[in-house]
Write a protein that holds these residues in place. Structure first.
Motif, PDB file in Angstrom:
ATOM      1  N   CYS A   1       0.820  -1.210   0.000  1.00  0.00           N
ATOM      2  CA  CYS A   1       0.000   0.000   0.000  1.00  0.00           C
ATOM      3  C   CYS A   1       0.855   1.262   0.000  1.00  0.00           C
ATOM      4  O   CYS A   1       0.393   2.334   0.363  1.00  0.00           O
ATOM      5  CB  CYS A   1      -0.935   0.004   1.213  1.00  0.00           C
ATOM      6  SG  CYS A   1      -0.058   0.000   2.770  1.00  0.00           S
ATOM      7  N   LEU A   2       2.120   1.135  -0.403  1.00  0.00           N
ATOM      8  CA  LEU A   2       3.026   2.279  -0.339  1.00  0.00           C
ATOM      9  C   LEU A   2       2.544   3.448  -1.200  1.00  0.00           C
ATOM     10  O   LEU A   2       2.620   4.599  -0.802  1.00  0.00           O
ATOM     11  CB  LEU A   2       4.429   1.841  -0.785  1.00  0.00           C
ATOM     12  CG  LEU A   2       5.587   2.661  -0.226  1.00  0.00           C
ATOM     13  CD1 LEU A   2       5.453   2.838   1.270  1.00  0.00           C
ATOM     14  CD2 LEU A   2       6.899   2.013  -0.576  1.00  0.00           C
ATOM     15  N   GLU A   3       2.010   3.103  -2.388  1.00  0.00           N
ATOM     16  CA  GLU A   3       1.572   4.176  -3.287  1.00  0.00           C
ATOM     17  C   GLU A   3       0.182   4.682  -2.934  1.00  0.00           C
ATOM     18  O   GLU A   3      -0.301   5.626  -3.519  1.00  0.00           O
ATOM     19  CB  GLU A   3       1.591   3.709  -4.750  1.00  0.00           C
ATOM     20  CG  GLU A   3       2.943   3.816  -5.402  1.00  0.00           C
ATOM     21  CD  GLU A   3       3.812   2.600  -5.136  1.00  0.00           C
ATOM     22  OE1 GLU A   3       3.433   1.524  -5.597  1.00  0.00           O
ATOM     23  OE2 GLU A   3       4.851   2.742  -4.467  1.00  0.00           O
ATOM     24  N   MET A   4      -0.444   4.013  -1.952  1.00  0.00           N
ATOM     25  CA  MET A   4      -1.802   4.407  -1.575  1.00  0.00           C
ATOM     26  C   MET A   4      -1.815   5.160  -0.260  1.00  0.00           C
ATOM     27  O   MET A   4      -2.852   5.293   0.370  1.00  0.00           O
ATOM     28  CB  MET A   4      -2.670   3.165  -1.438  1.00  0.00           C
ATOM     29  CG  MET A   4      -2.986   2.495  -2.743  1.00  0.00           C
ATOM     30  SD  MET A   4      -3.933   1.008  -2.387  1.00  0.00           S
ATOM     31  CE  MET A   4      -2.782  -0.257  -2.801  1.00  0.00           C
ATOM     32  N   ALA A   5      -0.643   5.610   0.169  1.00  0.00           N
ATOM     33  CA  ALA A   5      -0.584   6.238   1.485  1.00  0.00           C
ATOM     34  C   ALA A   5      -0.119   7.679   1.415  1.00  0.00           C
ATOM     35  O   ALA A   5       0.696   8.050   0.579  1.00  0.00           O
ATOM     36  CB  ALA A   5       0.349   5.441   2.385  1.00  0.00           C
TER      37      ALA A   5
END
Lengths: 129, 298
Positions: free
Chosen positions: B275-279
């Motif tokens: 979820c790195l790009e969703m944070a």
């Protein structure tokens, strides 16, 4: 020396001030060897806690931006801490990666992202004039 | 390091059954400005009154300016200035009268500061104390405390009732005495944006207990709000960070406040949970931190 502190952002004051002083050095506003204000003077000008100023100077010293000469004050370092190019590249790689991810995610091409970087580079160099 | 100016250990005060201050241990070092935070009724005023020797503790110990406030010598007493929440001066006093009365008490009295503060606080023509506005009264009490050249200033809601200009002048003056005279300051205030400009340390109390004491800059560097556009279980995040608050919304978002943010650690968390790009990670100012932390301690 004009420094702007945004209190609402929640970003530590130390980060904000260190970042702005580094920008002034990189852009040539501050030349090597020039003297920074005393801790008291700086605290008075910026209206921030003297303990915070002490920590700002320590952080700048730690990063090799300034040297603290006992009894004389803080000076911009003659040779800015220039590690090997490999190490420098390694240091900025994570930032570059997240920049690239953000750009690609928003539909920019490789060239367009590089163009943004070039424009920002020109802006920083322009501060000098 | 020199001795702390204030040191309490297990300091307690009960009123009947109710513990107003419960086993409070904290320290204040010379030259430091400590913001004493807590919601109404948290025990701030009770603590300050014990620090001044106005109220007996029912437990624990307290050392202020090198002694127990109940055994202070006159010299020790003169090193501490106090502005209480409902401090009053005799009604007939004009600013000049109050200044000359105080001056005779304190050998270190700073006359030039008194003159300059009369100007800065616009008190030159303020008339008698009983006819002053609430803000003017407050400014008068602050002026008297600042000019004592005390080693320690204890101020309970000093800025309450002051307008923006007066508050700025007050903040500048506090920084100046801390800087020039190495004065230590303990102040409580609900005006957290003012505190944010002044203090270097924060102590947060709730229900008479110390929740935390820390450097404000360290706190700001480590407390973050994390917004993840994905549903994450509380235990998954708690494995990496100590949580101040945690909530998930119905449409699959997670919002949490963490005490001990660290970029590298968050990177590992993000990769593990994809979820790195969703944070998004946000800094928080003092007021937002205060609200989140006090809301979630109980």
């Amino acid at each position: 020396m004009h420094i702007h502190i945004d209190y609402n952002s929640g970003e530590p004051i130390i980060h904000q001030v260190v970042g702005q002083i580094k920008l002034m050095v990189v852009s040539g506003r501050f030349s090597p060897g020039s003297k920074l204000p005393s801790i008291r003077g700086f605290s008075k000008d910026l209206k921030i806690n003297p303990t915070t100023v002490t920590r700002i100077y320590k952080e700048l010293e730690h990063q090799g931006v300034i040297v603290l000469r006992h009894g004389q004050g803080a000076f911009i370092a003659e040779s800015q801490n220039k590690p090997g190019k490999d190490e420098a590249a390694r240091t900025i790689r994570p930032e570059a990666e997240s920049l690239l991810v953000e750009g690609l995610r928003r539909g920019l091409s490789e060239e367009e992202i590089i163009e943004v970087l070039k424009q920002e580079y020109k802006k920083i160099k322009a501060v000098k004039e | 390091m020199s001795e702390p100016v204030i040191k309490t250990e297990g300091l307690s005060r009960a009123f009947g059954e109710k513990a107003a201050v419960d086993s409070l241990s904290f320290e204040l070092n010379a030259g430091s400005i400590l913001g004493f935070l807590g919601v109404n009724g948290a025990g701030k005023t009770t603590t300050m009154r014990m620090l001044m020797g106005h109220l007996h503790p029912t437990g624990g110990m307290v050392t202020v300016a090198g002694g127990n406030p109940w055994d202070w010598t006159d010299l020790q007493r003169s090193k501490v200035a106090y502005v209480s929440e409902n401090m009053n001066l005799p009604g007939w006093m004009r600013p000049k009268d109050a200044i000359s009365a105080s001056k005779s008490f304190y050998s270190e009295w700073n006359s030039s500061l008194a003159e300059s503060l009369l100007d800065k606080f616009e008190l030159q023509n303020a008339g008698r104390y009983k006819t002053m506005s609430k803000g003017q009264k407050r400014k008068m009490c602050i002026l008297l405390a600042l000019c004592q050249r005390a080693e320690l200033l204890i101020m309970d809601e000093p800025a309450a009732g002051l307008d923006v200009t007066a508050r700025r002048a007050f903040v500048e003056q506090i920084l100046e005495v801390a800087c020039n005279d190495n004065t230590s300051v303990l102040l409580s205030s609900h005006l957290l944006s003012d505190l944010e400009r002044t203090i270097d340390q924060v102590a947060l109390i709730d229900n008479g207990k110390l929740i935390m004491q820390n450097h404000l800059e360290d706190l700001k560097a480590s407390v973050r709000k994390v917004h993840i556009f994905k549903k994450i279980a509380k235990s998954e995040l708690a494995e990496f960070f100590s949580l101040v608050s945690f909530e998930t919304s119905g449409d699959g978002e997670t919002i949490a406040v963490v005490f001990d943010y660290d970029e590298e650690k968050f990177g590992r968390f993000g990769r593990q949970h994809n979820c790195l790009e969703m944070a998004k990670v946000y800094h928080m100012n003092l007021e937002d931190m205060f609200v989140e932390i006090t809301k979630n301690v109980n």
